[in-house]
Design a protein around this motif. Structure first.
Motif, PDB file in Angstrom:
ATOM      1  N   PHE A 478       0.800  -1.215   0.000  1.00 35.23           N
ATOM      2  CA  PHE A 478       0.000   0.000   0.000  1.00 35.23           C
ATOM      3  C   PHE A 478       0.839   1.274   0.000  1.00 35.23           C
ATOM      4  CE2 PHE A 478      -2.271  -3.328   2.406  1.00 35.23           C
ATOM      5  CZ  PHE A 478      -3.378  -3.484   1.583  1.00 35.23           C
ATOM      6  N   ALA A 479       2.143   1.146   0.102  1.00 30.46           N
ATOM      7  CA  ALA A 479       2.988   2.337   0.215  1.00 30.46           C
ATOM      8  C   ALA A 479       4.254   2.171  -0.627  1.00 30.46           C
ATOM      9  CB  ALA A 479       3.314   2.620   1.684  1.00 30.46           C
ATOM     10  N   ARG A 480       5.325   1.666  -0.059  1.00 25.90           N
ATOM     11  CA  ARG A 480       6.597   1.593  -0.773  1.00 25.90           C
ATOM     12  C   ARG A 480       6.483   0.882  -2.107  1.00 25.90           C
ATOM     13  NH1 ARG A 480       9.615   0.843  -4.035  1.00 25.90           N
ATOM     14  NH2 ARG A 480      11.803   0.229  -3.952  1.00 25.90           N
ATOM     15  N   ASN A 481       5.777  -0.248  -2.164  1.00 26.24           N
ATOM     16  CA  ASN A 481       5.705  -1.061  -3.383  1.00 26.24           C
ATOM     17  C   ASN A 481       4.485  -0.723  -4.239  1.00 26.24           C
ATOM     18  OD1 ASN A 481       6.016  -4.695  -3.969  1.00 26.24           O
ATOM     19  ND2 ASN A 481       6.925  -2.988  -5.043  1.00 26.24           N
ATOM     20  N   LEU A 482       3.843   0.416  -3.915  1.00 22.82           N
ATOM     21  CA  LEU A 482       2.614   0.783  -4.610  1.00 22.82           C
ATOM     22  C   LEU A 482       2.842   1.054  -6.088  1.00 22.82           C
ATOM     23  CD1 LEU A 482      -0.416   1.430  -4.273  1.00 22.82           C
ATOM     24  CD2 LEU A 482       0.253   3.785  -3.718  1.00 22.82           C
ATOM     25  N   PHE A 483       3.908   1.796  -6.423  1.00 23.68           N
ATOM     26  CA  PHE A 483       4.166   2.187  -7.806  1.00 23.68           C
ATOM     27  C   PHE A 483       5.508   1.683  -8.336  1.00 23.68           C
ATOM     28  CE2 PHE A 483       1.602   5.899  -6.178  1.00 23.68           C
ATOM     29  CZ  PHE A 483       0.436   5.564  -6.847  1.00 23.68           C
ATOM     30  N   ASP A 484       6.462   1.458  -7.465  1.00 22.40           N
ATOM     31  CA  ASP A 484       7.832   1.190  -7.898  1.00 22.40           C
ATOM     32  C   ASP A 484       8.286  -0.204  -7.476  1.00 22.40           C
ATOM     33  OD1 ASP A 484       8.666   3.854  -8.981  1.00 22.40           O
ATOM     34  OD2 ASP A 484       8.144   4.486  -6.952  1.00 22.40           O
ATOM     35  N   PRO A 485       9.116  -0.868  -8.308  1.00 19.85           N
ATOM     36  CA  PRO A 485       9.645  -2.176  -7.918  1.00 19.85           C
ATOM     37  C   PRO A 485      10.463  -2.075  -6.641  1.00 19.85           C
ATOM     38  CG  PRO A 485      10.856  -1.294  -9.802  1.00 19.85           C
ATOM     39  CD  PRO A 485       9.680  -0.399  -9.586  1.00 19.85           C
TER      40      PRO A 485
END
Length: 634
Positions: A478-485
């Protein structure tokens, strides 16, 4: 709501208001105005309900105050944006971005102009600044803020203070999230909060980040002080630079900020959003045949420094081949413990097994005290070109580069220069001890992953980090891995030396699907993998390397997450429970109705698995405390 002002009239009337800009589905709207104090504000609504309360906009440049004494002098016609692109390392392969864009021009008392571009899509809002003027444009500060209702809650990761931590390697986005805190809570350090930042206001979830970092601008964060629920953009700390390089944005003739991204909607809508890459620049030229996502064996996670020797690495190549994985990563000090000639031999041996070899590098020059090597070989374009060419001729497929200095403009330029030079050599890249990628996976197809997370390695250092990992892992989708690998380096089924594992095996297995990384470096060793049932090994041997679609099924940040990912005609469902008690879920799997799958979940003991049939449609499922599951529908 204010009626639309034709663009031709907007130039003449110098109105304090701009007409609302709406998303294509008309659920999200943005309003812009000049306040009575002659500052620039915007506000965002969803279905008529406030999401971002009136918040500041503007820039301070050397010799140009573009945040105060402003008037709105023009607004462009609304322009539909339609972009289609492919992403090998994200939650979806083929992505269609649709938005409405409008550009507003403001002028200060001196007549100096600034354009503010807004884009509104069905899953959020983005804005950026553009200033054109003769001579050198030097950034001083930014007024951009995000103001939330006082009843809103936040899920935020503190930014570590520069030049602290092991060997002065901070900041590297490696703190635990503070979960469900009151908006306005001050950050525990003067460095503020990192992106992505997650909020819930009313029934709307909001994720803040930025995108389109081309090396001309510094990376931002949220300031520590958010009194009244107003979060303002902050700048890096003074040491966060390439030696002798610039801290803040500066250019000649034109200064364009990154996109400030505000994903919003239901938790499902935000979880499935691709705004973080939608707003990134299109891909540079790179041989598509070399964009090979995959899975990797990696000795360092559990065996540490002593395992970086020729024979152990050869064993891990054999292990990768047995698991039908794609890569083996050789970590720090390989140049001293193995050497270039033997690495060439290892690369050839790996190739004979169908495995690609990856090599670790130390990014740093003078900005920290690290001694791991190869060090100091990537500091200039000439050095990188020579080193990357040497690696490519040795048969090495990619590099893991560690220990960056932070978020200053010169350091961001260093990242992008590495990515470009690696692309020119045909090499894949993984950044560690690094900043958040902010959409680089779209712009640089050779960027497979980046750490920027308190990953599994921390759970092998202290019991405190191990105990915290269940809640931490349940935050990451829901945060760190939301948009970026994200190179969390997941999955341990056996023992961790001197540590009692806090997770059950089902939790560990679920991470292989939940966490997104272009190359997923699995922490488990050959010995640990030898103890799992054949059906678990088979699952990992055939696990897809990339995904075509995503479905949010259930979840709550920091507590549990259930997500479905599609590859070809197969769906993979995975879930984890971070609570201390068993979790009973009523899952709506209507998109899998009529399909039969296989479930792998926790058995009676912490280190046991069990397998069962599992169907689509409406399903009830219990996830054990600190447990998890995967289900495959082929």
């Amino acid at each position: 709501m204010i009626k639309q002002i034709p663009a031709v009239l907007a130039l003449a009337v110098h109105s304090a208001f701009a007409a609302p800009l709406q998303s294509p589905d008309r659920h999200i709207s943005v309003e812009l105005r000049i306040t009575p104090q002659k500052t620039l504000e915007y506000a965002i609504q969803r279905d008529g309900q406030p999401v971002i309360l009136p918040s500041r906009l503007g820039l301070q440049l050397a010799g140009a105050d573009l945040a105060n004494k402003l008037k709105l002098t023009a607004s462009s016609a609304v322009k539909p944006i339609a972009e289609d692109y492919e992403l090998a390392t994200g939650k979806k392969r083929r992505i269609s971005y649709r938005a409405n864009e409008q550009v507003y021009t403001v002028r200060n008392a001196k007549g100096q102009a600034m354009d503010v571009a807004f884009r509104v899509s069905n899953d959020g809002v983005a804005l950026r600044y553009l200033v054109r003027a003769p001579g050198r444009l030097r950034f001083l500060s930014e007024a951009t803020s995000y103001r939330f209702d006082k009843a809103a809650k936040a899920w935020l990761q503190p930014m570590s203070v520069a030049q602290t931590g092991w060997m002065n390697t901070n900041p590297s986005y490696e703190e635990h999230y503070q979960r469900e805190i009151a908006v306005g809570t001050r950050a525990p350090t003067a460095a503020g909060w990192v992106f992505p930042a997650l909020f819930k206001t009313g029934d709307t979830w909001v994720a803040l980040t930025e995108a389109n970092m081309d090396g001309s601008w510094h990376a931002s964060r949220l300031l520590a002080d958010s009194t009244g629920g107003e979060y303002r953009l902050g700048t890096p700390m003074a040491p966060e630079v390439f030696t002798g390089g610039a801290l803040l944005a500066e250019s000649s003739g034109q200064l364009t900020s990154p996109w400030r991204v505000i994903a919003l909607g239901s938790l499902a809508a935000v979880s499935e959003s691709t705004l973080g890459t939608d707003l990134a620049a299109p891909a540079i030229a790179f041989d598509k045949a070399k964009v090979v996502p995959g899975h990797a064996s990696w000795s360092w996670a559990l065996l540490k420094d002593d395992a970086t020797v020729f024979e152990v690495q050869k064993t891990f190549i054999d292990y990768a081949a047995d698991m039908r994985w794609d890569y083996t990563l050789v970590d720090a000090d390989w140049d001293r413990k193995i050497g270039y000639d033997k690495m060439r031999e290892l690369a050839a041996y790996a190739a004979s097994k169908g495995i690609g070899l990856l090599a670790w590098y130390n990014s740093s020059g003078a900005w920290n005290k690290t001694e791991y090597s190869p060090k100091g070989k990537l500091l200039t374009h000439a050095q990188r070109a020579a080193e990357f060419d040497r690696l490519a001729k040795m048969g090495v497929k990619g590099v893991k580069i560690d220990f960056f200095a932070g978020d200053g403009q010169s350091m961001i330029a260093y990242y992008t220069a590495i990515l470009q030079d690696a692309a020119d050599a045909g090499l894949l890249v993984n950044f560690h001890g690094a900043t958040l990628p902010r959409g680089w996976a779209r712009t640089y197809p050779n960027l497979m992953s980046a750490e920027a997370v308190r990953g599994l390695e921390y759970t092998t250092f202290t019991q405190e980090d191990q105990d915290a990992v269940v809640r931490h892992a349940a935050m990451l989708p829901f945060a760190r891995n939301l948009f970026d690998p994200m190179d969390f380096t997941p999955m341990v089924f056996g023992d961790i030396p001197k540590i009692h594992r806090a997770t059950r095996n089902g939790f560990e297995l679920a991470e292989s699907v939940l966490f997104l990384s272009g190359i997923q470096h699995f922490a488990e060793t050959p010995e640990g993998m030898a103890g799992v049932p054949a059906y678990v090994k088979s699952f990992l041997q055939t696990l897809p390397r990339s995904w075509d679609e995503v479905r949010f099924v259930a979840g709550y940040p920091g507590r549990h997450a259930v997500i479905a990912r599609k590859s070809g005609e197969a769906w993979y469902l995975a879930g984890i429970n971070a609570d201390d008690t068993d979790l009973k879920l009523d899952l709506d799997l209507g998109f899998l109705a009529g399909r039969e799958g296989q479930l792998i979940t926790d058995g009676a003991g912490e280190r046991e698995f069990m397998q069962a049939a599992f169907g689509g449609g409406r399903q009830q499922l219990t996830i054990k405390a600190h447990g998890g599951f995967v289900a495959v529908f082929k």
